[in-house]
Design an enzyme around this catalytic site. Structure first.
Site, PDB file in Angstrom:
ATOM      1  N   HIS A 182      16.672  36.775  74.879  1.00  0.00           N
ATOM      2  CA  HIS A 182      16.921  36.073  73.611  1.00  0.00           C
ATOM      3  C   HIS A 182      15.792  36.406  72.633  1.00  0.00           C
ATOM      4  CE1 HIS A 182      17.482  32.905  70.663  1.00  0.00           C
ATOM      5  NE2 HIS A 182      18.732  32.815  71.111  1.00  0.00           N
ATOM      6  N   GLY A 218      19.775  30.694  63.807  1.00  0.00           N
ATOM      7  CA  GLY A 218      19.186  29.435  63.369  1.00  0.00           C
ATOM      8  C   GLY A 218      18.887  29.385  61.886  1.00  0.00           C
ATOM      9  N   GLU A 254      23.072  39.654  68.618  1.00  0.00           N
ATOM     10  CA  GLU A 254      22.539  38.554  67.821  1.00  0.00           C
ATOM     11  C   GLU A 254      21.548  39.087  66.795  1.00  0.00           C
ATOM     12  OE1 GLU A 254      22.937  34.571  69.825  1.00  0.00           O
ATOM     13  OE2 GLU A 254      21.069  35.362  70.592  1.00  0.00           O
TER      14      GLU A 254
HETATM   15  C1  PEP Z   1      21.228  31.457  69.614  1.00  0.00           C
HETATM   16  O1  PEP Z   1      20.342  30.661  69.893  1.00  0.00           O
HETATM   17  O2  PEP Z   1      21.508  32.379  70.383  1.00  0.00           O
HETATM   18  C2  PEP Z   1      21.944  31.273  68.348  1.00  0.00           C
HETATM   19  C3  PEP Z   1      22.873  32.134  68.016  1.00  0.00           C
HETATM   20  O3  PEP Z   1      21.574  30.196  67.592  1.00  0.00           O
HETATM   21  P1  PEP Z   1      22.337  29.673  66.269  1.00  0.00           P
HETATM   22  O4  PEP Z   1      23.805  29.615  66.596  1.00  0.00           O
HETATM   23  O5  PEP Z   1      21.772  28.303  66.030  1.00  0.00           O
HETATM   24  O6  PEP Z   1      22.057  30.641  65.183  1.00  0.00           O
END
Ligand code: PEP
Length: 262
Positions: free
Chosen positions: A98, A176, A170
């Site tokens: 992550h 976030g 991501e």
């Molecule tokens: C995550 O923590 O992997 C994430 C995508 O967070 P958020 O949805 O809050 O952006």
């Protein structure tokens, strides 16, 4: 409509939120809302919530995972939790790589590879996160970045094991922040990752791989992201802490593929 033959997976990443009592309550509230889901449903919870979450999810279609694991099985690693420990308690999934672990806790592509290797050896399914920083997107090196992250993390992982690896694309700038990649951006990068999987493992393995999008996915934007043919679900942070919002994303995943999987 997403015509993909893959079954999407919607996974919640609770990050460092909720104590065991709150965890159990949220799962109890979510359970009936996602009971008929056609997609996979997972909550990746803080270590101390695993027991309560597993108890609360028992008998339901909700699977439980953790957010990190160490690569060694046991030993003098104060403060760490091994993949085997996660498996022994009953967890089925673990997030590796992550961006918060990479940025705040020193994870590198190499340590992500070791964590992923250990998780697979322990029998867990890995949710491997990759994604670019905003400056990297602006420099037009997004695909290079995610290809490198993915390739290093998968080194030594066989085609058979790839079936237990979910890749979560991501973009770091979307996590976030309330900013979301456009559906086209999510699809394009996912297609690039799938192309790499094809080079590494062959087309059939690549076609079967689940590639999620993560980054401020919510009840309002999920449908358009999940309708993309290369997007097979989501890794959800903030919106996974509210049962109704998370269930709406699960419903969007189901709606996106109803025709193709019927
Ligand atoms: C995550 O923590 O992997 C994430 C995508 O967070 P958020 O949805 O809050 O952006």
């Amino acid at each position: 409509m997403n015509q993909s033959p893959r079954t999407p997976v919607i996974a919640g990443n609770w990050k460092m939120n909720l104590n065991p009592g709150e965890a159990a309550a949220l799962i109890r509230e979510t359970k009936p809302l996602v009971a008929d889901a056609g997609c996979g449903v997972v909550f990746c919870v803080p270590f101390v919530d695993l027991h309560a979450a597993l108890e609360a999810a028992r008998g339901s279609n909700i699977k439980i995972g953790a957010q990190n694991c160490h690569w060694e099985e046991k030993g003098a690693f104060t403060g760490e939790i091994s993949a085997r420990m996660l498996r022994d308690i009953g967890a089925e999934y673990v997030i590796t790589g992550h961006s918060e672990r990479r940025a705040l806790f020193g994870d590198t592509n190499e340590t992500v590879a070791r964590r992923s290797r250990a998780a697979l050896d322990a029998g867990l399914t890995v949710i491997l996160c990759v994604g670019e920083y905003l400056e990297q997107r602006q420099q037009d090196i997004t695909l290079e970045v995610v290809r490198t992250q993915t390739k290093i993390a998968l080194a030594g992982i066989s085609a058979a094991e790839l079936a237990r690896v979910i890749i979560a694309y991501e973009p770091v700038w979307a996590i976030g922040t309330g900013l979301t990649a456009t559906a086209e951006q999510a699809n394009e990068v996912s297609r690039g990752i799938r192309g790499l999987l094809g080079e590494l493992y062959g087309q059939a393995s690549a076609d079967g791989a689940v590639i999620q999008y993560g980054g401020s996915m919510n009840a309002a934007n999920a449908a358009s992201l999940l309708a993309q043919p290369e997007v097979d679900g989501g890794l959800i942070g903030g919106a996974s802490l509210k049962a109704a919002d998370f269930a709406a994303i699960v419903a969007a995943a189901d709606a996106s593929g109803t025709a193709s999987r019927a």
